[in-house]
Motif scaffolding. Structure first.
Motif, PDB file in Angstrom:
ATOM      1  N   TYR A  56       0.630  -1.213   0.208  1.00 40.34           N
ATOM      2  CA  TYR A  56       0.001  -0.079  -0.051  1.00 40.34           C
ATOM      3  C   TYR A  56       0.910   1.069  -0.030  1.00 40.34           C
ATOM      4  CZ  TYR A  56      -3.956  -2.857   0.648  1.00 40.34           C
ATOM      5  OH  TYR A  56      -4.550  -4.020   0.726  1.00 40.34           O
ATOM      6  N   ARG A  57       2.063   1.190  -0.219  1.00 42.93           N
ATOM      7  CA  ARG A  57       3.123   2.227  -0.356  1.00 42.93           C
ATOM      8  C   ARG A  57       2.891   3.075   0.839  1.00 42.93           C
ATOM      9  NH1 ARG A  57       0.874   2.014  -5.619  1.00 42.93           N
ATOM     10  NH2 ARG A  57       2.355   1.271  -6.848  1.00 42.93           N
ATOM     11  N   VAL A  58       3.277   2.519   1.889  1.00 41.97           N
ATOM     12  CA  VAL A  58       3.065   3.374   3.398  1.00 41.97           C
ATOM     13  C   VAL A  58       4.120   2.862   4.147  1.00 41.97           C
ATOM     14  CG1 VAL A  58       0.715   3.892   3.275  1.00 41.97           C
ATOM     15  CG2 VAL A  58       1.341   1.990   4.612  1.00 41.97           C
ATOM     16  N   THR A  59       4.560   3.736   5.179  1.00 47.72           N
ATOM     17  CA  THR A  59       5.650   3.019   6.069  1.00 47.72           C
ATOM     18  C   THR A  59       5.097   1.859   7.123  1.00 47.72           C
ATOM     19  OG1 THR A  59       5.169   4.845   7.668  1.00 47.72           O
ATOM     20  CG2 THR A  59       6.890   5.498   5.946  1.00 47.72           C
ATOM     21  N   PRO A  60       6.075   1.011   7.757  1.00 42.62           N
ATOM     22  CA  PRO A  60       5.454  -0.075   8.459  1.00 42.62           C
ATOM     23  C   PRO A  60       4.916   0.674   9.516  1.00 42.62           C
ATOM     24  CG  PRO A  60       7.729  -0.515   7.380  1.00 42.62           C
ATOM     25  CD  PRO A  60       7.345   1.112   6.989  1.00 42.62           C
ATOM     26  N   ALA A  61       3.929  -0.209  10.238  1.00 43.76           N
ATOM     27  CA  ALA A  61       3.641   0.344  11.423  1.00 43.76           C
ATOM     28  C   ALA A  61       4.057  -0.582  12.313  1.00 43.76           C
ATOM     29  CB  ALA A  61       2.038   0.238  11.248  1.00 43.76           C
ATOM     30  N   PRO A  62       4.034  -0.153  13.765  1.00 44.17           N
ATOM     31  CA  PRO A  62       4.194  -1.072  14.908  1.00 44.17           C
ATOM     32  C   PRO A  62       3.392  -2.323  14.817  1.00 44.17           C
ATOM     33  CG  PRO A  62       3.499   1.058  15.510  1.00 44.17           C
ATOM     34  CD  PRO A  62       3.690   1.094  14.138  1.00 44.17           C
ATOM     35  N   PRO A  63       3.623  -3.495  15.552  1.00 41.82           N
ATOM     36  CA  PRO A  63       2.738  -4.400  15.414  1.00 41.82           C
ATOM     37  C   PRO A  63       1.546  -4.266  16.084  1.00 41.82           C
ATOM     38  CG  PRO A  63       4.989  -5.086  16.512  1.00 41.82           C
ATOM     39  CD  PRO A  63       4.974  -3.584  16.213  1.00 41.82           C
ATOM     40  N   ILE A 114     -10.341  -7.347  16.149  1.00 41.48           N
ATOM     41  CA  ILE A 114     -11.318  -6.246  15.537  1.00 41.48           C
ATOM     42  C   ILE A 114     -10.983  -6.158  14.145  1.00 41.48           C
ATOM     43  CG2 ILE A 114     -11.817  -3.887  15.226  1.00 41.48           C
ATOM     44  CD1 ILE A 114     -11.401  -3.733  18.423  1.00 41.48           C
ATOM     45  N   MET A 115      -9.868  -6.473  13.596  1.00 42.23           N
ATOM     46  CA  MET A 115      -9.590  -6.495  12.448  1.00 42.23           C
ATOM     47  C   MET A 115     -10.276  -7.909  11.463  1.00 42.23           C
ATOM     48  SD  MET A 115      -5.570  -5.900  10.782  1.00 42.23           S
ATOM     49  CE  MET A 115      -5.608  -5.510   8.921  1.00 42.23           C
ATOM     50  N   GLN A 161      -7.588   3.668  15.912  1.00 44.94           N
ATOM     51  CA  GLN A 161      -6.088   3.337  15.960  1.00 44.94           C
ATOM     52  C   GLN A 161      -5.599   2.603  15.063  1.00 44.94           C
ATOM     53  OE1 GLN A 161      -4.603   5.245  18.382  1.00 44.94           O
ATOM     54  NE2 GLN A 161      -2.678   4.255  18.180  1.00 44.94           N
ATOM     55  N   LEU A 162      -6.481   1.534  14.706  1.00 44.09           N
ATOM     56  CA  LEU A 162      -5.990   0.642  13.501  1.00 44.09           C
ATOM     57  C   LEU A 162      -5.630   1.380  12.282  1.00 44.09           C
ATOM     58  CD1 LEU A 162      -8.219  -2.613  13.443  1.00 44.09           C
ATOM     59  CD2 LEU A 162      -5.785  -2.567  12.966  1.00 44.09           C
ATOM     60  N   MET A 163      -6.845   2.242  11.948  1.00 41.88           N
ATOM     61  CA  MET A 163      -6.464   3.148  10.713  1.00 41.88           C
ATOM     62  C   MET A 163      -5.281   3.882  10.848  1.00 41.88           C
ATOM     63  SD  MET A 163     -10.406   3.990   9.216  1.00 41.88           S
ATOM     64  CE  MET A 163     -11.161   4.094  10.915  1.00 41.88           C
ATOM     65  N   ARG A 164      -5.160   4.522  11.718  1.00 41.26           N
ATOM     66  CA  ARG A 164      -3.782   5.357  11.931  1.00 41.26           C
ATOM     67  C   ARG A 164      -2.444   4.383  11.749  1.00 41.26           C
ATOM     68  NH1 ARG A 164      -5.579   8.679  17.084  1.00 41.26           N
ATOM     69  NH2 ARG A 164      -6.877  10.105  16.000  1.00 41.26           N
ATOM     70  N   ARG A 165      -2.392   3.083  12.437  1.00 37.79           N
ATOM     71  CA  ARG A 165      -1.478   2.406  12.263  1.00 37.79           C
ATOM     72  C   ARG A 165      -1.254   1.920  10.835  1.00 37.79           C
ATOM     73  NH1 ARG A 165      -0.205  -1.505  17.311  1.00 37.79           N
ATOM     74  NH2 ARG A 165       0.311   0.243  18.875  1.00 37.79           N
ATOM     75  N   GLN A 195      -9.314  -4.577   3.433  1.00 35.36           N
ATOM     76  CA  GLN A 195      -8.246  -4.999   2.387  1.00 35.36           C
ATOM     77  C   GLN A 195      -7.132  -5.340   3.141  1.00 35.36           C
ATOM     78  OE1 GLN A 195      -8.102  -1.523  -0.037  1.00 35.36           O
ATOM     79  NE2 GLN A 195      -9.077  -2.512  -1.584  1.00 35.36           N
ATOM     80  N   ALA A 196      -6.593  -4.697   4.028  1.00 35.37           N
ATOM     81  CA  ALA A 196      -5.304  -4.990   4.719  1.00 35.37           C
ATOM     82  C   ALA A 196      -5.518  -6.253   5.523  1.00 35.37           C
ATOM     83  CB  ALA A 196      -4.909  -4.003   5.796  1.00 35.37           C
ATOM     84  N   ALA A 197      -6.524  -6.433   5.997  1.00 31.70           N
ATOM     85  CA  ALA A 197      -6.950  -7.841   6.777  1.00 31.70           C
ATOM     86  C   ALA A 197      -6.996  -9.016   5.804  1.00 31.70           C
ATOM     87  CB  ALA A 197      -8.258  -7.588   7.449  1.00 31.70           C
ATOM     88  N   ARG A 198      -7.438  -8.821   4.667  1.00 24.54           N
ATOM     89  CA  ARG A 198      -7.193  -9.915   3.599  1.00 24.54           C
ATOM     90  C   ARG A 198      -5.920 -10.433   3.164  1.00 24.54           C
ATOM     91  NH1 ARG A 198     -12.110  -7.949   2.009  1.00 24.54           N
ATOM     92  NH2 ARG A 198     -11.265  -6.146   0.602  1.00 24.54           N
TER      93      ARG A 198
END
Length: 89
Positions: free
Chosen positions: A15-22, A30-31, A60-64, A75-78
């Protein structure tokens, strides 16, 4: 148990974003609910928490994940669910 960092890095690259913390175990659950197509109210009932708590975790999930809506979280969950490697440490 958090999602392994290498999986988050793969999603971030896709998704061309910086990696998020775990993610926290609650965020993962929730995801999974979002991935299953459940509403916030249904996720809250399944987890035994308030709907407002689910909304806070979603924010918080959307921010991460650096996404702006629920569809992108799904989509990320898939992408995580499709990964052949284990998701948890």
């Amino acid at each position: 148990m958090p999602v392994r960092p290498n999986h988050m890095a793969a999603i971030a690259k896709k998704y061309r974003v910086t990696p998020a913390p775990p993610l926290t175990p609650r965020q993962v659950r929730i995801m999974q609910g979002v991935h299953s197509g459940l509403l916030n109210k249904q996720i809250a009932y399944d987890l035994g928490i308030a709907e407002s708590t689910v909304k806070a975790h979603m924010t918080q999930l959307m921010r991460r994940l650096q996404v702006s809506n629920r569809a992108q979280v799904a989509q990320a969950a898939r992408a995580i669910a499709a990964s052949p490697a284990r998701l948890y440490d």
